[in-house]
Design an enzyme around this catalytic site. Structure first.
Site, short mmCIF file in Angstrom:
data_model
loop_
_atom_site.label_atom_id
_atom_site.label_comp_id
_atom_site.label_asym_id
_atom_site.label_seq_id
_atom_site.Cartn_x
_atom_site.Cartn_y
_atom_site.Cartn_z
N LEU A 1 0.82 -1.22 0.00
CA LEU A 1 0.00 0.00 0.00
C LEU A 1 0.85 1.27 0.00
O LEU A 1 1.89 1.33 0.63
CB LEU A 1 -0.93 0.00 1.22
CG LEU A 1 -1.87 -1.20 1.31
CD1 LEU A 1 -2.79 -1.06 2.53
CD2 LEU A 1 -2.71 -1.37 0.05
N HIS B 1 -3.44 4.21 -2.39
CA HIS B 1 -4.39 3.37 -1.64
C HIS B 1 -4.93 4.14 -0.43
O HIS B 1 -6.12 4.06 -0.11
CB HIS B 1 -3.73 2.09 -1.16
CG HIS B 1 -3.15 1.24 -2.26
ND1 HIS B 1 -1.80 1.10 -2.45
CD2 HIS B 1 -3.74 0.49 -3.20
CE1 HIS B 1 -1.58 0.28 -3.47
NE2 HIS B 1 -2.74 -0.10 -3.95
N GLN C 1 -5.33 -12.76 -12.09
CA GLN C 1 -5.29 -11.58 -12.96
C GLN C 1 -3.88 -11.30 -13.49
O GLN C 1 -3.67 -10.31 -14.17
CB GLN C 1 -5.88 -10.35 -12.27
CG GLN C 1 -5.07 -9.79 -11.13
CD GLN C 1 -5.84 -8.71 -10.40
OE1 GLN C 1 -6.80 -8.99 -9.67
NE2 GLN C 1 -5.44 -7.46 -10.57
N GLU D 1 -8.98 5.81 -10.20
CA GLU D 1 -8.98 6.12 -11.64
C GLU D 1 -7.64 5.75 -12.27
O GLU D 1 -7.52 5.71 -13.49
CB GLU D 1 -9.26 7.61 -11.85
CG GLU D 1 -10.69 7.98 -11.53
CD GLU D 1 -10.97 9.47 -11.72
OE1 GLU D 1 -10.01 10.25 -11.86
OE2 GLU D 1 -12.15 9.84 -11.70
N LYS D 2 -6.65 5.49 -11.45
CA LYS D 2 -5.34 5.04 -11.95
C LYS D 2 -5.53 3.87 -12.93
O LYS D 2 -4.86 3.78 -13.95
CB LYS D 2 -4.48 4.64 -10.75
CG LYS D 2 -3.31 3.74 -11.05
CD LYS D 2 -2.17 4.55 -11.55
CE LYS D 2 -0.95 3.74 -11.93
NZ LYS D 2 -0.98 2.34 -11.74
N ASP D 3 -6.42 2.94 -12.57
CA ASP D 3 -6.74 1.82 -13.45
C ASP D 3 -8.10 2.12 -14.07
O ASP D 3 -9.12 1.54 -13.69
CB ASP D 3 -6.76 0.53 -12.63
CG ASP D 3 -5.43 0.27 -11.97
OD1 ASP D 3 -4.51 -0.20 -12.64
OD2 ASP D 3 -5.28 0.59 -10.77
N GLN E 1 -10.20 -0.63 -15.66
CA GLN E 1 -10.73 -1.52 -14.61
C GLN E 1 -11.95 -0.90 -13.94
O GLN E 1 -12.96 -1.59 -13.69
CB GLN E 1 -9.62 -1.75 -13.59
CG GLN E 1 -10.06 -2.43 -12.31
CD GLN E 1 -8.88 -2.72 -11.41
OE1 GLN E 1 -8.13 -3.64 -11.64
NE2 GLN E 1 -8.71 -1.92 -10.36
N LEU F 1 1.50 7.04 -8.62
CA LEU F 1 1.98 6.05 -7.66
C LEU F 1 1.52 4.66 -8.07
O LEU F 1 0.38 4.48 -8.50
CB LEU F 1 1.46 6.37 -6.25
CG LEU F 1 1.94 7.66 -5.61
CD1 LEU F 1 1.42 7.77 -4.18
CD2 LEU F 1 3.46 7.75 -5.62
N SER G 1 2.50 0.30 -7.01
CA SER G 1 3.33 -0.65 -6.24
C SER G 1 4.51 -1.13 -7.09
O SER G 1 5.51 -1.60 -6.56
CB SER G 1 2.48 -1.84 -5.80
OG SER G 1 1.31 -1.39 -5.17
P1 AMP Z 1 -3.80 -2.40 -6.63
O1 AMP Z 1 -3.42 -2.77 -5.24
O2 AMP Z 1 -2.68 -1.87 -7.44
O3 AMP Z 1 -4.61 -3.46 -7.32
O4 AMP Z 1 -4.77 -1.16 -6.48
C1 AMP Z 1 -5.85 -1.17 -5.60
C2 AMP Z 1 -6.68 0.05 -5.85
O5 AMP Z 1 -5.90 1.21 -5.65
C3 AMP Z 1 -7.20 0.12 -7.31
O6 AMP Z 1 -8.54 0.59 -7.30
C4 AMP Z 1 -6.26 1.11 -7.93
O7 AMP Z 1 -6.82 1.81 -9.03
C5 AMP Z 1 -6.00 2.06 -6.76
N1 AMP Z 1 -4.76 2.80 -6.98
C6 AMP Z 1 -3.53 2.29 -7.26
N2 AMP Z 1 -2.65 3.29 -7.46
C7 AMP Z 1 -3.33 4.45 -7.30
C8 AMP Z 1 -2.98 5.84 -7.39
N3 AMP Z 1 -1.74 6.23 -7.69
N4 AMP Z 1 -3.94 6.75 -7.18
C9 AMP Z 1 -5.22 6.38 -6.89
N5 AMP Z 1 -5.62 5.08 -6.79
C10 AMP Z 1 -4.69 4.13 -6.99
#
Ligand code: AMP
Length: 284
Positions: free
Chosen positions: A33, A37, A61, A151-153, A156, A187, A189
């Protein structure tokens, strides 16, 4: 704050919360995180009475076994982030409970067939089936809630909204803005795997998104501006286009209205995504 591993405890937690009249907020993540997140958790905290963060690295995935192996797993640190951000529970289910048959396929897969053929669906076959199948299961286990996605993804987010509408999940999907580093990089991971040189190259993605953010442009102008910003031979661009926010289809020069620029590129072997709004003025 509670750390929950068992599916039955997860169900009971949200069921009991709703029985008390509490609004449940769900933040699905794969862990590792960061402030992106945290912004989702803060948004959920501001609107919900009970906030649950799920941490599950969903193997279904990932198309690429190396990407799955290399994905960071930092549950202890994640629990601290969630506590600091004001979550009520971290739910970290075991793989065997989520996907008992893994690595054999499950009998049931949730597929959103429109919206997934392009963009991330091209470079990562099966990716969205993995996403929608696991998100459907997270929703089934959590029950009625507000669910927070970044909205990063962007693709999705649109796909999950479609699934919720088509299958009538009692879930309201909330999209949250992209959180960026001071230099503009969205940002992720995966950013930790970038070299210093790769990180500098990666900034072309946010520059491309920023270059079309302010003034209205025709679809062709927007595409040309984005292409110029990404013209670095060290950047392996997977796609860069301007799309309708509802259908995710490329817009043409007759289109006017709110659109989205979507970009993806591989840098140092790391797949990076970015996107942002763009106002398109058509020539019609
Ligand atoms: P992930 O753990 O990467 O699958 O992401 C979990 C959630 O966090 C998803 O809804 C992503 O779109 C969101 N997320 C990841 N990176 C960002 C970011 N830089 N800004 C906003 N939301 C993010």
């Amino acid at each position: 704050m509670r750390l929950v591993h068992e599916l039955a405890e997860w169900r009971a937690l949200t069921h009991d919360a709703r029985a008390r009249g509490a609004r449940v907020g769900l933040v699905p993540t794969m862990g590792a995180l960061h402030a992106g997140h945290e912004s989702l958790i803060a948004r959920a905290r501001s609107a919900c009475d009970v906030v649950i963060v799920t941490v599950f690295v969903n193997p279904r995935q990932f198309g690429d076994a190396a990407d799955l192996d290399n994905y960071p797993r930092t549950l202890d640190a994640d629990v601290e982030v969630c506590a600091r951000a004001g979550a009520d529970a971290v739910v970290a289910p075991a793989l065997v409970d989520m996907w008992p048959s893994y690595p054999a396929p499950t009998a049931t897969t949730v597929t959103v067939s429109s919206l997934t053929a392009r963009w991330e669906g091209v470079g990562r076959p099966g990716h969205f089936d993995g996403v929608t199948s696991v998100v459907a299961k997270l929703f089934a286990l959590t029950g009625p809630c507000a669910a927070y996605f970044g909205e990063k993804d962007f693709q999705q987010l649109v796909v999950v909204r479609q699934m919720v509408a088509d299958l009538a999940f009692d879930v309201s999907v909330v999209g949250c803005p992209i959180v960026r580093d001071a230099d503009g990089l969205a940002l992720s991971s995966r950013n930790a795997r970038l070299s210093a040189d790769g990180r500098a190259r990666a900034l072309a993605l946010s520059r491309a998104v920023g270059a079309v953010a302010d003034a209205p442009l025709s679809a062709s102008q927007a595409r040309a501006t984005v292409a110029r910003a990404l013209a670095d031979p060290g950047l392996d661009v997977a796609y860069a286009d301007v799309v309708d926010v509802g259908t995710l289809e490329p817009v043409d020069d007759s289109f006017s209205g709110a659109a989205r620029v979507l970009v993806a590129a591989v840098v140092d072997g790391v797949r990076l995504l970015d996107n942002g709004p763009v106002t398109i003025v058509g020539d019609a």
